[in-house]
Design a protein around this motif. Structure first.
Motif, PDB file in Angstrom:
ATOM      1  N   UNK A   1      86.778  49.121  21.109  1.00 51.81           N
ATOM      2  CA  UNK A   1      85.918  47.983  21.453  1.00 51.81           C
ATOM      3  C   UNK A   1      85.138  48.214  22.733  1.00 51.81           C
ATOM      4  N   UNK A   2      85.769  48.789  23.752  1.00 47.62           N
ATOM      5  CA  UNK A   2      85.052  49.005  25.009  1.00 47.62           C
ATOM      6  C   UNK A   2      84.010  50.113  24.840  1.00 47.62           C
ATOM      7  N   UNK A   3      84.375  51.156  24.111  1.00 50.65           N
ATOM      8  CA  UNK A   3      83.423  52.245  23.869  1.00 50.65           C
ATOM      9  C   UNK A   3      82.190  51.717  23.141  1.00 50.65           C
ATOM     10  N   UNK A   4      82.398  50.873  22.180  1.00 52.39           N
ATOM     11  CA  UNK A   4      81.268  50.356  21.422  1.00 52.39           C
ATOM     12  C   UNK A   4      80.468  49.351  22.240  1.00 52.39           C
ATOM     13  N   UNK A   5      81.168  48.591  23.049  1.00 55.41           N
ATOM     14  CA  UNK A   5      80.469  47.640  23.909  1.00 55.41           C
ATOM     15  C   UNK A   5      79.597  48.346  24.931  1.00 55.41           C
TER      16      UNK A   5
ATOM     17  N   UNK B   1      79.612  48.757  33.365  1.00 56.25           N
ATOM     18  CA  UNK B   1      79.950  47.334  33.313  1.00 56.25           C
ATOM     19  C   UNK B   1      81.457  47.160  33.259  1.00 56.25           C
ATOM     20  N   UNK B   2      81.879  45.957  33.522  1.00 56.15           N
ATOM     21  CA  UNK B   2      83.299  45.621  33.413  1.00 56.15           C
ATOM     22  C   UNK B   2      83.777  45.797  31.964  1.00 56.15           C
ATOM     23  N   UNK B   3      85.015  46.241  31.808  1.00 57.24           N
ATOM     24  CA  UNK B   3      85.524  46.549  30.462  1.00 57.24           C
ATOM     25  C   UNK B   3      85.551  45.327  29.554  1.00 57.24           C
ATOM     26  N   UNK B   4      85.962  44.193  30.087  1.00 63.06           N
ATOM     27  CA  UNK B   4      86.034  43.000  29.232  1.00 63.06           C
ATOM     28  C   UNK B   4      84.637  42.522  28.857  1.00 63.06           C
ATOM     29  N   UNK B   5      83.699  42.689  29.768  1.00 61.54           N
ATOM     30  CA  UNK B   5      82.325  42.329  29.431  1.00 61.54           C
ATOM     31  C   UNK B   5      81.756  43.249  28.367  1.00 61.54           C
TER      32      UNK B   5
ATOM     33  N   UNK C   1      79.580  57.186  25.675  1.00 61.55           N
ATOM     34  CA  UNK C   1      80.240  56.100  26.414  1.00 61.55           C
ATOM     35  C   UNK C   1      81.643  56.506  26.860  1.00 61.55           C
ATOM     36  N   UNK C   2      82.081  55.862  27.933  1.00 61.25           N
ATOM     37  CA  UNK C   2      83.436  56.062  28.444  1.00 61.25           C
ATOM     38  C   UNK C   2      84.146  54.716  28.555  1.00 61.25           C
ATOM     39  N   UNK C   3      85.456  54.759  28.331  1.00 64.47           N
ATOM     40  CA  UNK C   3      86.304  53.591  28.546  1.00 64.47           C
ATOM     41  C   UNK C   3      87.328  53.953  29.615  1.00 64.47           C
ATOM     42  N   UNK C   4      87.176  53.359  30.791  1.00 63.22           N
ATOM     43  CA  UNK C   4      88.064  53.685  31.906  1.00 63.22           C
ATOM     44  C   UNK C   4      89.205  52.687  32.047  1.00 63.22           C
ATOM     45  N   UNK C   5      89.353  51.815  31.044  1.00 59.15           N
ATOM     46  CA  UNK C   5      90.304  50.721  31.222  1.00 59.15           C
ATOM     47  C   UNK C   5      91.728  51.092  30.832  1.00 59.15           C
TER      48      UNK C   5
END
Lengths: 391, 391
Positions: free
Chosen positions: B374-378, B202-206, B102-106
């Motif tokens: 949190x975003x990576x896990x989501x 998907x969107x980061x907050x989602x 997973x990636x977190x681009x936020x």
DNA sequence: CATGTTTGTTAGTAAACCTTACGAACGGAA
DNA sequence: TTCCGTTCGTAAGGTTTACTAACAAACATG
């Protein structure tokens, strides 16, 4: 590292099953699918349905014969169109074979009832004064009106739908309805036992938003704000009603508006939406202003100001909701002489100016087209949905 | 008039089918059901699964042998418990056979990536400075980081999940992400083509709200407010994410708070939530106040006031949303030194004082337990859900 | 050691869909 | 008129799915 045979894309259709699947569930699914198509479009042949659903003509034939056996579908002769090939036999939902009975308990002083066709048209209606009845007395009034309306039906009754004010859970228990003096009143079960018919009880605003969705046509997410003695809302997202964790979704009447106080509300807080926007408050404010006005022009102006401010307050409450849900369609239900004009204009303006224009630019805010019967028709949608899977 | 044979209660399960049903869909449904149970509880026998699902042992056996053939499920020896009867063979998801990337681009300046186990545990992580890259250059940075992370996986990869800021549609196209300079960037498709792996964007907050839901355990409707360089929210109702008509649900950063103006926002309006609450604005306000303070106590007090006021503003925005959706659980994600304290206290207070106490009395507002990942896990939850139907 | 219990598998049945094939009814061309 | 292609609805037979019934294996207990 490469993708594996184990990974397979799960389509949206099947996400998160909560119950086992059995062959008969397929049948039910397809049955509903066919009914839905016939209900919406009507006048189609078996071959048409096969093409639209992707099922084979064989399967459709089998389903149709089952539905005809239940008198839910009828043949309407052959298609007249001149085409090569054997002419098609047209089918339709048997729209006169059944009727729906619904009640609207949201009137402050008067209960309303109606018999509707499967299309949601009001065939006949009646009413009963509540005369201040509360608790068990109110229940008896409801039961009395219901049996009247049932007696006036002229075809087998598909089911009974009821829109009640207050907080109603998924089982049709009215958890709390101050106006009627009900707490944890198992309305659905009791009336079902009395009448022997399938009964569905839902919150009035939720019924209203269902009516607007089904008969209004648009397939958007929808927020309906119902302004009456109180203020409530019904919310539909992805074609399904949002009830809330405690079944109190849409109860925005006692949310405080703005950061500058406001009129004292019956609930004890200041600046509740209901204290700005309810029908009694608006009519009395307008009456007072008109009485105090020197002339007609002044009265007009004062009225305009009162309505504009109420609309602005509604917009302030709705803006965060519109932003959070990315809503594009809001519908107002209530007295048009109050809502349809300066009030709704101010609400639209306020929402647009308080949210991000790029996202809410094509926001629609309008009056309902369902008029006074909106709850009665919405309750009918509940019955259609529960009994046939159609809406 | 009586009830008719035609009317039959349609269970919730089958309401409103949009596609035809086929026998193989049943299989998929039950397959997911079994995987879900194994994923959540683990260590169960075939007979246990049969009891829980309501399916027969025969059917379960057949499903399990299919899943074992795909290496998704393994046997873990016999249950040790001393009971009469043949001892049960314990089963579990094969939690080490696959990994998720997973990636977190936020992050405002730094992209993050990780390899996770099927349980959502971060096995390894890495990062890449964005260095101001925008548009195609930003895409190249993302692709570079992704290939790095993929290379560091030590088992077959189930799929790739990516949380991106901005507005992301259902197909994983980033409709608009100002920070990264993207408009209608088909991120999901492009990365899928490059890597040959299933990709979900998907969107980061989602993504964050999915992580909180899946790993946080609670089965409530959930609103997660993510405070960073901007302010966004993710919303989960009935265990499904709300995206909004234009995929912009949760974009509450530029909704105006209150009726008394406020700081000027970059978007041109005054009093946007983001102008009160974003991390840059809070840190700079606190810094300024601290610099101007005569002593440490004064600085402390000023900081407290700034955080309280920001929290109050958040509460003002959230109150109508909480009321309209009847939410009971709100989670904050962001720097705990800012959010966890006076700010969250003020938010809770404000929401409670501006909504109907009887409905929101048991409202919970808390910090996320997922921390920075949190975003990576989501994003991993998205992959699990898309590939296995599990979450 | 016999009995009862639990597990997982084998064999055969029912329900739902499908494919293939066919008669019926129509328009259009020879 | 006659023949042919097209379309509709139905019939017969096959596939997938889950079910019921029955059984062998493995254990605890009296």
């Amino acid at each position: 590292m490469t993708a594996t045979g184990a990974s397979r894309m799960i389509q949206d259709r099947a996400l998160r099953p909560t119950a086992k699947g059995l062959p008969e569930h397929i049948r039910l699914n397809n049955r509903i699918l066919v009914l839905q198509l016939l209900y919406r479009a009507g006048l189609q042949s078996r071959a048409d349905l096969a093409r639209e659903t992707g099922l084979t003509r064989v399967t459709i034939s089998d389903l149709i014969s089952e539905l005809m056996g239940e008198n839910l579908v009828i043949e309407l002769g052959q298609r007249q169109e001149s085409r090569p090939g054997k002419p098609a036999t047209l089918l339709d939902i048997n729209r006169v074979a059944f009727q729906i009975v619904t009640l609207d308990l949201s009137g402050h002083t008067r209960l309303r009832g109606a018999v509707l066709s499967l299309d949601g048209a009001v065939l006949s209606s009646s009413g009963l004064e509540l005369s201040g009845a509360r608790g068990e007395a109110a229940f008896n009034k409801v039961a009395e009106l219901l049996s009247q309306v049932i007696a006036s039906a002229t075809a087998p009754i598909l089911g009974v739908g009821i829109g009640s004010p207050g907080i109603v859970d998924r089982a049709g228990v009215v958890r709390n309805a101050p106006n009627l003096g009900w707490r944890d009143e198992p309305l659905q079960t009791r009336l079902q036992d009395i009448t022997g018919l399938p009964v569905r009880v839902v919150n009035d605003a939720n019924a209203a938003v269902l009516a607007e969705h089904s008969f209004g046509g648009a397939d958007h997410d929808l927020l309906l704000v119902k302004v009456g003695h109180g203020v409530g809302a019904g919310l539909l997202i992805g074609s399904r009603a949002i009830l809330g964790e405690r079944f109190a979704a849409g109860e925005i009447g006692h949310v405080v508006v703005g950061t500058d106080d406001g009129p004292l509300c019956a609930c004890g807080k200041s600046g509740c939406l209901e204290a700005w926007l309810s029908v009694p408050r608006l009519t009395s404010a307008i009456q007072a202003a008109t009485a105090a006005a020197a002339n007609a022009a002044d009265a007009e102006l004062a009225t305009h100001q009162i309505l504009t401010e109420a609309g602005r307050r509604l917009g302030i409450i709705l803006a965060p909701i519109v932003g959070a849900l990315n809503l594009l369609e809001i519908v107002l239900s209530g007295p048009p002489e109050l809502l349809d004009g300066p009030l709704s204009t101010a609400t639209t303006q306020t929402i647009l100016s308080r949210t991000m224009a790029t996202e809410t630019g094509d926001l629609t805010l309008r009056m309902t087209e369902q008029g006074q019967d909106i709850v009665l028709r919405g309750a009918a949608v509940m019955v259609l949905s529960a009994q046939l899977g159609v809406s």
